[in-house]
Design an enzyme around this catalytic site. Sequence first.
Site, short mmCIF file in Angstrom:
data_model
loop_
_atom_site.label_atom_id
_atom_site.label_comp_id
_atom_site.label_asym_id
_atom_site.label_seq_id
_atom_site.Cartn_x
_atom_site.Cartn_y
_atom_site.Cartn_z
N GLY A 30 49.22 37.83 41.01
CA GLY A 30 50.27 38.65 41.02
C GLY A 30 51.08 38.67 40.24
N GLU A 74 45.51 32.25 42.30
CA GLU A 74 44.72 33.21 41.68
C GLU A 74 45.06 34.32 40.67
OE1 GLU A 74 43.46 35.58 45.03
OE2 GLU A 74 42.23 34.07 46.08
N PRO A 75 45.66 33.63 39.70
CA PRO A 75 46.17 34.43 38.59
C PRO A 75 45.28 35.10 37.77
CG PRO A 75 46.60 32.23 38.21
CD PRO A 75 46.00 32.19 39.53
N GLY A 76 45.54 36.43 37.30
CA GLY A 76 44.59 36.94 36.24
C GLY A 76 45.38 37.46 35.25
N TYR A 97 47.56 54.21 35.63
CA TYR A 97 48.70 53.62 36.18
C TYR A 97 50.00 54.21 35.32
CZ TYR A 97 45.17 50.40 37.50
OH TYR A 97 43.87 49.71 37.87
N CYS A 132 37.82 64.65 25.75
CA CYS A 132 38.11 66.00 26.08
C CYS A 132 39.10 65.78 27.42
CB CYS A 132 37.09 66.84 26.12
SG CYS A 132 36.14 66.58 24.67
N GLU A 133 40.03 65.24 27.56
CA GLU A 133 41.03 65.59 28.83
C GLU A 133 42.41 65.12 28.16
OE1 GLU A 133 40.57 63.03 32.30
OE2 GLU A 133 38.30 63.33 32.26
N TYR A 180 42.62 43.81 32.61
CA TYR A 180 42.21 45.02 33.11
C TYR A 180 41.97 46.05 31.85
CZ TYR A 180 43.73 42.66 37.25
OH TYR A 180 44.02 41.93 38.07
C1 LIG Z 1 43.78 41.39 41.65
C2 LIG Z 1 43.81 40.19 42.25
C3 LIG Z 1 44.16 38.86 41.74
C4 LIG Z 1 44.71 38.75 40.47
O1 LIG Z 1 46.04 39.47 40.40
P1 LIG Z 1 46.84 39.53 39.00
O2 LIG Z 1 47.76 40.58 39.18
O3 LIG Z 1 45.77 39.96 37.91
O4 LIG Z 1 47.23 38.16 38.71
C5 LIG Z 1 44.03 37.86 42.38
N1 LIG Z 1 43.60 37.77 43.87
C6 LIG Z 1 43.23 38.93 44.43
C7 LIG Z 1 42.78 38.83 45.99
C8 LIG Z 1 42.96 40.04 43.73
O5 LIG Z 1 42.74 41.09 44.34
#
Ligand SMILES: *Cc1c(COP(=O)(O)O)cnc(C)c1O
Length: 421
Positions: free
Chosen positions: A239, A275-277, A318, A346-347, A375
């Site tokens: 997050g 869990e960073p994405g 978003y 077309c939107e 994303y």
């Molecule tokens: C989406 C998500 C993440 C990653 O969030 P980021 O904002 O990309 O770091 C980690 N854990 C869970 C459970 C998620 O749903």
Amino acid sequence: MDHFLYKNGHLHAEDVAVRDIAAEVGAPFYLYSTATLTRHFRLFDEALDGMDHLVCFAMKSNSNQAIIKLLADLGAGMDVVSGGEYLRAKAAGVPGDRIVFSGVGKTRAEMQLALEGGIRQFNVESEPEMLVLSEVATSLGSTAPVTVRVNPDVDAKTHEKIATGKSENKFGIPISRAREVYAEAAALPGIDVIGIDVHIGSQLTQLEPFELAFTKVAELTQELRADGHDIRRLDLGGGLGIPYERSNEAPPLPIEFGQLVKRTVGHLGCEIEIEPGRLISGNAGIMVSEVIYVKSGEDREFLIIDAAMNDLIRPAMYSAYHDIIPVEEPKPGIEPARYDIVGPVCESGDTFAKQRIMPPVGPGDLIAFRSAGAYGAVMSSEYNSRPLIPEVLVHGDQFAVIRPRPTFDEMINRDTIPQWL
Ligand SMILES: *Cc1c(COP(=O)(O)O)cnc(C)c1O
């Protein structure tokens, strides 16, 4: 920091000129930097130095096989949210004991897949899910390692569609009911309760919500231990946000996040997972597109480009901001232009930016959307029968297509016409 910089007047990804890639691959396409991905993973890994920890990359932000393999080779685990992501992680060579399974709606089939293939833990989000998981594990003669995702009722102060830690959100069990749920879980034959999980949302730009959530998790750890549970692992979710708009104040750094983790839960002696994405993949990617037309409207100019909302949906979904820059470096002192930047779909929702001030560009020019590595490609579709755009990975002076553009035939032939037609 990333590795998309102008050199000799041309935008480069590491040591490769973006226009050279465009000449070979054709616009539009996604382009990722190995050096940036590596750097961002290491920042998190080092931020948790001194604690027993595993950084699990949230694959939903970018699940290309090459990206998974690259991060797994650096030592990353994976956070998956579907059977498909689980199989993608396995296919890229990630061992089961480095895969964490999150998500509110895991099916029996997905549970079975992960139990048979090996899993580090399930992050369970409800009592009904816990019961089903126990049944599936028991029927396979195994036990499922579990953390329970608690909802700490904390305002993540982010976009409502990606906030997950308030009581009105669908995620986790209310933290106020946690002791009850852990007692039930401990009595189930197929479940081994090992820890606690929390994830309060995405694109957080302040540390305070994390601090509130982790403090609640620390208190809960002690309560659950007093109740006799062996809480030995804390999954603190992802997050942490990224600076989409360069002119804005930058969000906290991974090192500050790490210090917060140490301060709030460090004394508990638990193994830590995060869990960073977005922070790993977001600024490690750009989307490159070509200008098709510049059209003059009544009171504005439209930059019509060959990428659309189906390729990058974040602005439409978003209202997300992406910096958009020309691939050829503008001459110093040049008068900026103002555009509504739109795709061919077309939107009216197919608008990337309104009244954006940027250097002037014209038909045939390439532009780059920054911070598109998370994303982006994963949320793309073939709406308007526009084939998925390719993904390219740069490494120093090399590049490789890591997902080719499907041909029109491949796209069309996915459909089948029933024999009665
Ligand atoms: C989406 C998500 C993440 C990653 O969030 P980021 O904002 O990309 O770091 C980690 N854990 C869970 C459970 C998620 O749903």
